[in-house]
Design an enzyme around this catalytic site. Structure first.
Site, PDB file in Angstrom:
ATOM      1  N   PRO A 100       0.821  -1.214   0.000  1.00  0.00           N
ATOM      2  CA  PRO A 100       0.000   0.000   0.000  1.00  0.00           C
ATOM      3  C   PRO A 100       0.857   1.266   0.000  1.00  0.00           C
ATOM      4  O   PRO A 100       1.960   1.274   0.563  1.00  0.00           O
ATOM      5  CB  PRO A 100      -0.797  -0.088   1.300  1.00  0.00           C
ATOM      6  CG  PRO A 100      -0.712  -1.500   1.728  1.00  0.00           C
ATOM      7  CD  PRO A 100       0.579  -2.034   1.169  1.00  0.00           C
ATOM      8  N   ARG A 101       0.334   2.312  -0.608  1.00  0.00           N
ATOM      9  CA  ARG A 101       1.048   3.593  -0.581  1.00  0.00           C
ATOM     10  C   ARG A 101       1.204   4.055   0.839  1.00  0.00           C
ATOM     11  O   ARG A 101       0.326   3.864   1.677  1.00  0.00           O
ATOM     12  CB  ARG A 101       0.242   4.658  -1.330  1.00  0.00           C
ATOM     13  CG  ARG A 101       0.360   4.536  -2.794  1.00  0.00           C
ATOM     14  CD  ARG A 101      -0.210   5.752  -3.450  1.00  0.00           C
ATOM     15  NE  ARG A 101      -0.752   5.360  -4.727  1.00  0.00           N
ATOM     16  CZ  ARG A 101      -1.150   6.197  -5.624  1.00  0.00           C
ATOM     17  NH1 ARG A 101      -1.119   7.495  -5.382  1.00  0.00           N
ATOM     18  NH2 ARG A 101      -1.629   5.772  -6.771  1.00  0.00           N
ATOM     19  N   GLY A 102       2.330   4.664   1.125  1.00  0.00           N
ATOM     20  CA  GLY A 102       2.593   5.180   2.465  1.00  0.00           C
ATOM     21  C   GLY A 102       3.247   4.170   3.382  1.00  0.00           C
ATOM     22  O   GLY A 102       3.691   4.523   4.463  1.00  0.00           O
ATOM     23  N   CYS A 103       3.311   2.917   2.988  1.00  0.00           N
ATOM     24  CA  CYS A 103       3.997   1.897   3.809  1.00  0.00           C
ATOM     25  C   CYS A 103       5.499   2.042   3.613  1.00  0.00           C
ATOM     26  O   CYS A 103       5.968   2.190   2.504  1.00  0.00           O
ATOM     27  CB  CYS A 103       3.579   0.489   3.395  1.00  0.00           C
ATOM     28  SG  CYS A 103       2.105  -0.086   4.199  1.00  0.00           S
ATOM     29  N   VAL A 104       6.195   1.981   4.715  1.00  0.00           N
ATOM     30  CA  VAL A 104       7.654   2.104   4.665  1.00  0.00           C
ATOM     31  C   VAL A 104       8.273   0.743   4.531  1.00  0.00           C
ATOM     32  O   VAL A 104       7.806  -0.230   5.014  1.00  0.00           O
ATOM     33  CB  VAL A 104       8.179   2.796   5.942  1.00  0.00           C
ATOM     34  CG1 VAL A 104       9.664   2.983   5.873  1.00  0.00           C
ATOM     35  CG2 VAL A 104       7.491   4.117   6.130  1.00  0.00           C
TER      36      VAL A 104
END
Length: 104
Positions: A100-104
Site C-alpha cells: 500500500p502507498r505510504g507503507c515504509v
C-alpha cells in the site's frame, strides 16, 4: 519484474517480494505466503484478504489500513491482532497485492 518460485508457484515479484501480477495469486499461494511470515490463516484472515482483492480489482490500488477499517468494516485492533506489527504490509503480501502507498 523478476520471477521467482514460491512453493512450486512461479510468480513475478518486486524487490520486496510483493506479487506484481494480480492473476498469479491463488488461495493456495496465499497459504504459502502466510506460512512464510508465520501466520496461520483463519476465516477472519480470509475475510480481510477477500476484501483487499475485491477492492483492488475495483480501484486498482491496494487498500490502506484505514480503508480496510472504514470500507471493509474490520476494526483496526482486529487487523493488528490478525496481522501483528505491520498489518498493512502483511495483508497486502498474503493477498498478492502491491505494498500500500505510504507503507515504509
Amino acid at each position: 519484474m523478476p520471477a521467482t518460485t514460491i512453493a512450486g508457484f512461479s510468480v513475478h515479484v518486486d524487490a520486496e517480494g510483493f506479487l506484481t501480477v494480480y492473476d498469479e495469486w491463488s488461495p493456495d499461494l496465499a497459504q504459502q505466503l502466510a506460512e512464510r511470515i508465520g501466520i496461520d490463516l483463519t476465516d477472519a484472515h480470509w475475510k480481510v484478504i477477500r476484501f483487499l482483492r475485491a477492492d483492488y480489482a475495483a480501484g486498482g490500488e491496494t487498500a490502506t489500513l484505514r480503508r480496510v477499517t472504514v470500507a471493509g468494516g474490520i476494526p483496526t485492533k482486529e487487523l493488528f491482532r490478525l496481522f501483528p506489527k505491520k498489518p498493512a504490509k502483511k495483508m497486502a503480501y498474503i493477498a498478492g497485492l502491491p505494498k500500500p502507498r505510504g507503507c515504509v
